[in-house]
Design a protein around this motif. Structure first.
Motif, PDB file in Angstrom:
ATOM      1  N   ASN A  14     -26.769   9.115   1.102  1.00  0.00           N
ATOM      2  CA  ASN A  14     -25.912  10.274   0.855  1.00  0.00           C
ATOM      3  C   ASN A  14     -24.794   9.972  -0.115  1.00  0.00           C
ATOM      4  OD1 ASN A  14     -26.776  12.571   2.053  1.00  0.00           O
ATOM      5  ND2 ASN A  14     -26.030  11.998   4.083  1.00  0.00           N
ATOM      6  N   LEU A  15     -24.227   8.797   0.049  1.00  0.00           N
ATOM      7  CA  LEU A  15     -23.127   8.396  -0.807  1.00  0.00           C
ATOM      8  C   LEU A  15     -23.525   8.430  -2.277  1.00  0.00           C
ATOM      9  CD1 LEU A  15     -21.035   5.812   0.948  1.00  0.00           C
ATOM     10  CD2 LEU A  15     -20.598   6.211  -1.430  1.00  0.00           C
ATOM     11  N   PHE A  16     -24.741   7.929  -2.543  1.00  0.00           N
ATOM     12  CA  PHE A  16     -25.243   7.971  -3.925  1.00  0.00           C
ATOM     13  C   PHE A  16     -25.456   9.407  -4.370  1.00  0.00           C
ATOM     14  CE2 PHE A  16     -26.493   3.449  -3.386  1.00  0.00           C
ATOM     15  CZ  PHE A  16     -25.908   2.972  -4.530  1.00  0.00           C
ATOM     16  N   LEU A  17     -26.081  10.211  -3.499  1.00  0.00           N
ATOM     17  CA  LEU A  17     -26.373  11.586  -3.885  1.00  0.00           C
ATOM     18  C   LEU A  17     -25.096  12.367  -4.144  1.00  0.00           C
ATOM     19  CD1 LEU A  17     -29.333  12.530  -1.501  1.00  0.00           C
ATOM     20  CD2 LEU A  17     -29.392  11.671  -3.843  1.00  0.00           C
ATOM     21  N   GLN A  18     -24.099  12.147  -3.278  1.00  0.00           N
ATOM     22  CA  GLN A  18     -22.842  12.895  -3.406  1.00  0.00           C
ATOM     23  C   GLN A  18     -22.069  12.535  -4.665  1.00  0.00           C
ATOM     24  OE1 GLN A  18     -20.640  11.896   0.070  1.00  0.00           O
ATOM     25  NE2 GLN A  18     -21.741  13.343   1.381  1.00  0.00           N
ATOM     26  N   ASN A  19     -22.229  11.293  -5.110  1.00  0.00           N
ATOM     27  CA  ASN A  19     -21.368  10.852  -6.200  1.00  0.00           C
ATOM     28  C   ASN A  19     -22.070  10.734  -7.544  1.00  0.00           C
ATOM     29  OD1 ASN A  19     -18.696  10.315  -4.932  1.00  0.00           O
ATOM     30  ND2 ASN A  19     -20.042   9.159  -3.572  1.00  0.00           N
ATOM     31  N   SER A  20     -23.385  10.954  -7.536  1.00  0.00           N
ATOM     32  CA  SER A  20     -24.128  10.747  -8.774  1.00  0.00           C
ATOM     33  C   SER A  20     -23.571  11.587  -9.913  1.00  0.00           C
ATOM     34  CB  SER A  20     -25.594  11.088  -8.537  1.00  0.00           C
ATOM     35  OG  SER A  20     -25.691  12.393  -8.013  1.00  0.00           O
ATOM     36  N   TYR A  21     -23.297  12.863  -9.637  1.00  0.00           N
ATOM     37  CA  TYR A  21     -22.857  13.718 -10.749  1.00  0.00           C
ATOM     38  C   TYR A  21     -21.459  13.343 -11.208  1.00  0.00           C
ATOM     39  CZ  TYR A  21     -21.536  16.193  -6.482  1.00  0.00           C
ATOM     40  OH  TYR A  21     -21.086  16.496  -5.237  1.00  0.00           O
ATOM     41  N   ILE A  22     -20.629  12.845 -10.288  1.00  0.00           N
ATOM     42  CA  ILE A  22     -19.295  12.400 -10.710  1.00  0.00           C
ATOM     43  C   ILE A  22     -19.415  11.170 -11.600  1.00  0.00           C
ATOM     44  CG2 ILE A  22     -17.124  11.397  -9.894  1.00  0.00           C
ATOM     45  CD1 ILE A  22     -17.050  13.367  -7.771  1.00  0.00           C
ATOM     46  N   ILE A  23     -20.296  10.250 -11.183  1.00  0.00           N
ATOM     47  CA  ILE A  23     -20.456   9.030 -11.981  1.00  0.00           C
ATOM     48  C   ILE A  23     -21.015   9.362 -13.359  1.00  0.00           C
ATOM     49  CG2 ILE A  23     -21.808   6.902 -12.169  1.00  0.00           C
ATOM     50  CD1 ILE A  23     -21.406   6.648  -9.098  1.00  0.00           C
ATOM     51  N   ILE A  24     -22.009  10.266 -13.390  1.00  0.00           N
ATOM     52  CA  ILE A  24     -22.598  10.623 -14.684  1.00  0.00           C
ATOM     53  C   ILE A  24     -21.544  11.219 -15.608  1.00  0.00           C
ATOM     54  CG2 ILE A  24     -24.180  12.275 -15.772  1.00  0.00           C
ATOM     55  CD1 ILE A  24     -26.123  11.648 -13.441  1.00  0.00           C
ATOM     56  N   MET A  25     -20.686  12.067 -15.056  1.00  0.00           N
ATOM     57  CA  MET A  25     -19.638  12.640 -15.908  1.00  0.00           C
ATOM     58  C   MET A  25     -18.580  11.602 -16.266  1.00  0.00           C
ATOM     59  SD  MET A  25     -19.102  16.589 -14.901  1.00  0.00           S
ATOM     60  CE  MET A  25     -18.761  16.432 -13.164  1.00  0.00           C
ATOM     61  N   ALA A  26     -18.353  10.657 -15.348  1.00  0.00           N
ATOM     62  CA  ALA A  26     -17.345   9.616 -15.631  1.00  0.00           C
ATOM     63  C   ALA A  26     -17.754   8.780 -16.845  1.00  0.00           C
ATOM     64  CB  ALA A  26     -17.137   8.725 -14.412  1.00  0.00           C
ATOM     65  N   ASN A  73     -13.766   9.431   0.039  1.00  0.00           N
ATOM     66  CA  ASN A  73     -14.129  10.804   0.435  1.00  0.00           C
ATOM     67  C   ASN A  73     -15.043  10.780   1.636  1.00  0.00           C
ATOM     68  OD1 ASN A  73     -12.786  12.392  -1.385  1.00  0.00           O
ATOM     69  ND2 ASN A  73     -14.390  12.237  -2.944  1.00  0.00           N
ATOM     70  N   ASN A  74     -16.097   9.983   1.491  1.00  0.00           N
ATOM     71  CA  ASN A  74     -17.128   9.912   2.505  1.00  0.00           C
ATOM     72  C   ASN A  74     -16.573   9.357   3.819  1.00  0.00           C
ATOM     73  OD1 ASN A  74     -19.358   8.225   3.896  1.00  0.00           O
ATOM     74  ND2 ASN A  74     -20.501   9.681   2.643  1.00  0.00           N
ATOM     75  N   GLY A  75     -15.864   8.245   3.708  1.00  0.00           N
ATOM     76  CA  GLY A  75     -15.325   7.585   4.895  1.00  0.00           C
ATOM     77  C   GLY A  75     -14.345   8.480   5.646  1.00  0.00           C
ATOM     78  N   MET A  76     -13.462   9.102   4.886  1.00  0.00           N
ATOM     79  CA  MET A  76     -12.454   9.944   5.536  1.00  0.00           C
ATOM     80  C   MET A  76     -13.101  11.158   6.186  1.00  0.00           C
ATOM     81  SD  MET A  76      -9.002   9.670   3.225  1.00  0.00           S
ATOM     82  CE  MET A  76      -9.688  10.206   1.676  1.00  0.00           C
TER      83      MET A  76
END
Lengths: 403, 505
Positions: A48-60, A367-370
């Motif tokens: 999930n962590l990868f799925l949730q952050n993939s688009y942020i990383i791609i834009m980063a 984000n995920n942890g909190m």
């Protein structure tokens, strides 16, 4: 020539940033692993962590280039939402074939970037203003395109863009056997094998670079630190890939993301165009007087950002399986924060792809942890804000101490 | 007349440099006192000492103002006593009105609320005094440089000025405005304001000054009465009369075939549309020749060089550039580089180097094509290039992976030179190549220049240091206010001849 190795302490002091970031990520992960009672590192959550952050990383990736060139792009969240909406309208409402629709979306993203880049590069309007305008414009256009409604669901094959997994090419028997050995429910041999290859590659490339440095007498890190750092990275890759392989294997989006990270790291560090972008951000006038076409580079940085925002939009829409008018809202801030946490400088010329990626993961894990801990969105914002400030303060403090 | 200001034996040292050496200046009440000297002679430093920019205690010597010892801690301290400097770069806020600028920091206000009626009223009176017919509400941005100068003077008058210091006030002005300004000075003098004017123009000295002091190499050389029998030659000799104590490496002078020619070059100011910066300049350089361009700061030398190098400065650039007798396209920097031109900038930190990056990064920046294949950098080749120039130019650094920001001025300059040598140019334009560099490094730079000319390259050298031009060049063009006012073979040139070409308008 001999390698000039300083003492460990001295070396750490001058490379505080690189190590600090890596250790910060590890510390944060360990912290949340403990306080969430082990939920953070469960295979399904890692996936999930990868799925949730993939688009942020791609834009980063794109944002790093924009920021290194001395600009900023506030419109990426809106553009991402707009492209998701465009994809939904094309595919769901007009039944446009998926490859065609995706092509249209990526090209549109590029055109949006081109339009913004045109005003920044050719008319020298500050990128803050141009992209602030873009943020409003594309937020509005998303609403208009969707008529204020959510549009979905997408066909199955479009969803695979985000939620699909790479199938195992090894015989199922082997996977079942290994699942038995590790005592897990499943085992994707391909994912784990790729992990082993990646970990080995990290160490091999590190050694190769170290050798090259030795030959040219470049300053390098002490050997113990080299093994510590690369050991941690290799172990982390193995660990994550092991977790992924005991769930459903490698998500498609992780493959996309991984390939893009490699490409962008290569382009920024090893190519002429990458070198020129750093020169542009480091000293625009000097770059210009060295024959570098600074306007064109700035323009291209925005075109690239537009295409990546479009790709992120497609992935995001595929993940939610619907396009909503609120998609991408305030996401640009997470992307920008990731890049700055990753060590980029507001004044340009400084920053690395790998830094931006780690920065994005730091934000993502928090984000995920909190969320797992059940901390309210109110406190989450406060904590994320303070982390961003702390990271940049750390940079500035280090710099003032060196000077 | 009694002395309003006495500066006694002022000595000011910076690390490694003695900027002022026992300078003495005596200004009588009610006079206009001119200070002349070359760039870098120490005029500005002296004025900074006077105005408290360098506070009491940071220099040796004494300042007596109105008969009492004065020890200024900062600018506001000296302004309170009535000493006001108007700098060459005007300190006005363009987006504010004339009235707002005049009373900036000194607002007519009660409890923080500005009394606009009173402000405008007082502004009108001040503007009348300086002869400026503009409304107090006009934005400073909307009036010309000449009028802005008057606003500065009005601002000074608003503070009950006793000693007004003008630093090259006419440098940016047209003939007309200059004359008006000088007349205003005479008028202020009649009203009892004492003035110091820093200027290079002897015509101005003759027109307004009562006394003239010449400063050279941080020392006050002479103080003369400007009203009786002032000879231009005397002043010029006082200004430049230093021994050729600097040493220059020997070189066999052998000018070869014609390399580059520039003809009828005209350039207009990028912002002030009606201002022509370069007027009808034609020049040439032969293979193996070192050609100098002499002139004062602001004479347009850098603007000329940058406009030739890929139109990096100015608008409406016209004229022809030829290399080996063939017209060449120098319309962009990339094309100028491709044509065989290199320009080593005057300001290496802000225009020449990416300070945060390594020597290697900077060395190859202008020709990345030579160290890459299909757009991919070859770090090995890059390192070899950087190492080659490090050895050839004897750049002192632990390695080529050192950040250039950490290098000394001389070594930074060598990195800039390396960057341009790597583009294999035929003609190098060097703009103040030895500014801010210590004597030893200067000699090394000179040696490099001589090596280049021995290789048959053409070198155009812009410098404010005349001995350097005389020691290095085969031929010297003299530039003033955007035009060439003379061309001298090195054999015929002397500091006196160059300076008199510049000052005799």
């Amino acid at each position: 020539m001999t390698i000039q190795t300083k003492g460990i302490k001295e070396y750490l002091a001058s490379h505080m940033r690189d190590f600090g970031l890596l250790f910060a990520l590890i510390a944060i992960m360990v912290f949340f692993q403990i306080v969430t009672g082990g939920t953070l590192m469960r295979p399904v959550n890692i996936t999930n962590l990868f799925l949730q952050n993939s688009y942020i990383i791609i834009m980063a990736l794109g944002m790093l280039i924009v920021i290194v060139s001395g600009n900023i792009d506030l419109s990426v969240g809106s553009v991402m939402g707009f492209i998701g909406a465009l994809a939904a309208v094309l595919i769901v409402n007009y039944n446009v074939p998926m490859p065609v629709a995706m092509m249209i979306c990526l090209i549109t993203g590029g055109l949006i970037g081109a339009a913004q880049g045109y005003f920044v590069a050719m008319w020298r309007i500050p990128s803050f203003i141009v992209t602030l305008a873009g943020m409003l414009v594309f937020r509005g256009l998303s609403l208009w395109l969707l008529q204020g409604q959510s549009v979905g669901p997408f066909p199955r094959e479009f969803q695979l863009l985000s939620t699909g997994f790479v199938g195992d090419i090894f015989p199922a028997v082997l996977g079942e056997y290994l699942a038995g050995v590790f005592g897990t429910r499943a085992f994707n041999v391909l994912s784990f094998s790729l992990g082993v290859v990646a970990a080995a590659a990290v160490i091999a490339m590190g050694l190769k670079k170290r050798n090259r440095n030795a030959r040219y007498g470049t300053e390098d890190e002490p050997l113990s630190l080299f093994w510590l750092r690369n050991g941690i990275i290799a172990a982390a890759i193995l660990f994550l890939m092991f977790k992924l392989s005991t769930f459903r294997g490698l998500p498609n989006v992780v493959v996309t993301m991984g390939v893009l990270i490699l490409i962008y790291a290569f382009v920024t560090e090893r190519t002429v165009i990458g070198r020129r972008i750093y020169a542009l951000g480091g000293n625009e006038k000097a770059a210009k007087l060295s024959g570098i076409k600074t306007e064109r580079l700035t323009f291209l940085a925005f075109v690239n950002m537009g295409v990546l925002a479009a790709l992120a939009g497609l992935i995001f829409a595929a993940r939610l399986n619907t396009a909503t008018p609120k998609a991408g809202f305030a996401l640009e801030l997470d992307v920008i924060a990731a890049v700055f946490i990753g060590g980029a400088s507001m004044s340009g010329g400084v920053g690395k792809i790998i830094g931006a990626v780690v920065g994005a993961f730091i934000m993502g894990v928090m984000n995920n942890g909190m969320s797992i801990m059940g901390i309210g969105i109110d406190y989450q914002q406060v904590i994320k804000g303070l982390v961003l400030l702390a990271a940049v303060f750390f940079d500035v403090y280090n710099k003032s101490k060196q000077a | 007349m009694t002395a309003l200001l006495e500066m006694r034996a002022i000595t000011k040292e910076f690390p490694g440099v003695k900027a002022l050496d026992r300078v003495t200046l005596e200004v009588k009440a009610g006079e206009i006192h001119a200070i002349c000297g070359e760039n870098g002679a120490g005029k500005s430093t002296l004025m900074k000492v006077l105005s408290g920019v360098y506070p009491a205690g940071s220099y040796d010597g004494e300042i007596h103002f109105e008969g009492a010892l004065a020890e200024f801690r900062d600018i506001s301290d000296s302004e309170d006593r009535g000493i006001i400097i108007i700098h060459q770069e005007l300190a006005l806020v363009p987006q504010l009105s004339i009235a707002e600028n005049i009373f900036l920091g000194n607002e007519t206000a009660t409890a923080g609320v500005i009394d606009w009626h009173e402000t405008n009223h007082r502004t009108e009176a001040l503007l009348k005094k300086v002869g400026l017919r503009e409304s107090p509400g006009t934005l400073v941005d909307h009036i010309g440089v000449g009028k802005q100068q008057l606003v500065e003077i009005a601002k000074a008058l608003s503070k009950n000025v006793k000693l007004l210091i003008l630093d090259e006030p006419t440098a940016a002005l047209q003939e007309n405005d200059s004359r008006k300004l000088l007349d205003l000075m005479l008028e202020l003098k009649a009203q009892g304001v004492t003035c110091i004017i820093i200027t290079h123009k002897l015509g101005e000295v003759r027109y307004v000054a009562d006394t003239v002091t010449v400063i050279r190499d941080g020392m006050s050389v002479s103080t003369k009465d400007a009203k009786v029998g002032l000879s231009e030659n005397d002043i010029v000799r006082d200004m430049v009369g230093r021994d050729m104590s600097d040493r220059y490496p020997e070189r066999t002078r052998r000018a070869g075939e014609m390399l580059m020619e520039i003809a009828d070059w005209n350039v207009w100011h990028p912002e002030h549309r009606d201002r022509q910066v370069i007027h009808d300049i034609s020049m040439n350089v032969r293979a193996g020749e070192v050609v100098g361009i002499a002139g004062l700061m602001g004479s347009g030398r850098t603007e000329l060089a940058m406009s030739v190098f890929g139109k990096s400065y100015g608008r409406r650039i016209s004229g022809t550039a030829k290399l080996h007798g063939q017209p060449v396209d120098v319309s962009t920097v990339a094309r100028a580089i491709a044509a065989g031109l290199a320009y080593v900038t005057e300001d290496r930190k802000s225009l020449g180097l990416v300070l945060d990056e390594t020597i290697r990064f900077n060395t190859t920046l202008a020709d990345l094509g030579s160290v890459s294949k299909h757009g991919v950098l070859d770090f090995r080749a890059e390192t070899l290039v950087a190492e080659k120039y490090r050895a050839a130019l004897r750049t002192r650094t632990p390695s080529v992976f050192q950040k250039v920001g950490n290098l000394s001025g001389g070594n930074q300059q060598k990195v800039v030179l390396a960057k341009w040598l790597h583009t294999a140019p035929e003609v190098l334009i060097l703009d103040e190549p030895t500014r801010g560099i210590d004597v030893g490094a200067k000699y090394e730079i000179y040696t490099i220049i001589n090596d280049l000319s021995a290789q048959g390259k053409g070198v155009i050298m812009i410098s404010s240091e005349m001995p350097e031009l005389l020691g290095m060049c085969d031929r010297i063009y003299v530039m003033n206010e955007g035009s060439f006012v003379g061309e001298l073979p090195a054999a015929d040139a002397s500091q006196e001849r160059i300076m008199s070409l510049i000052v005799s308008e």
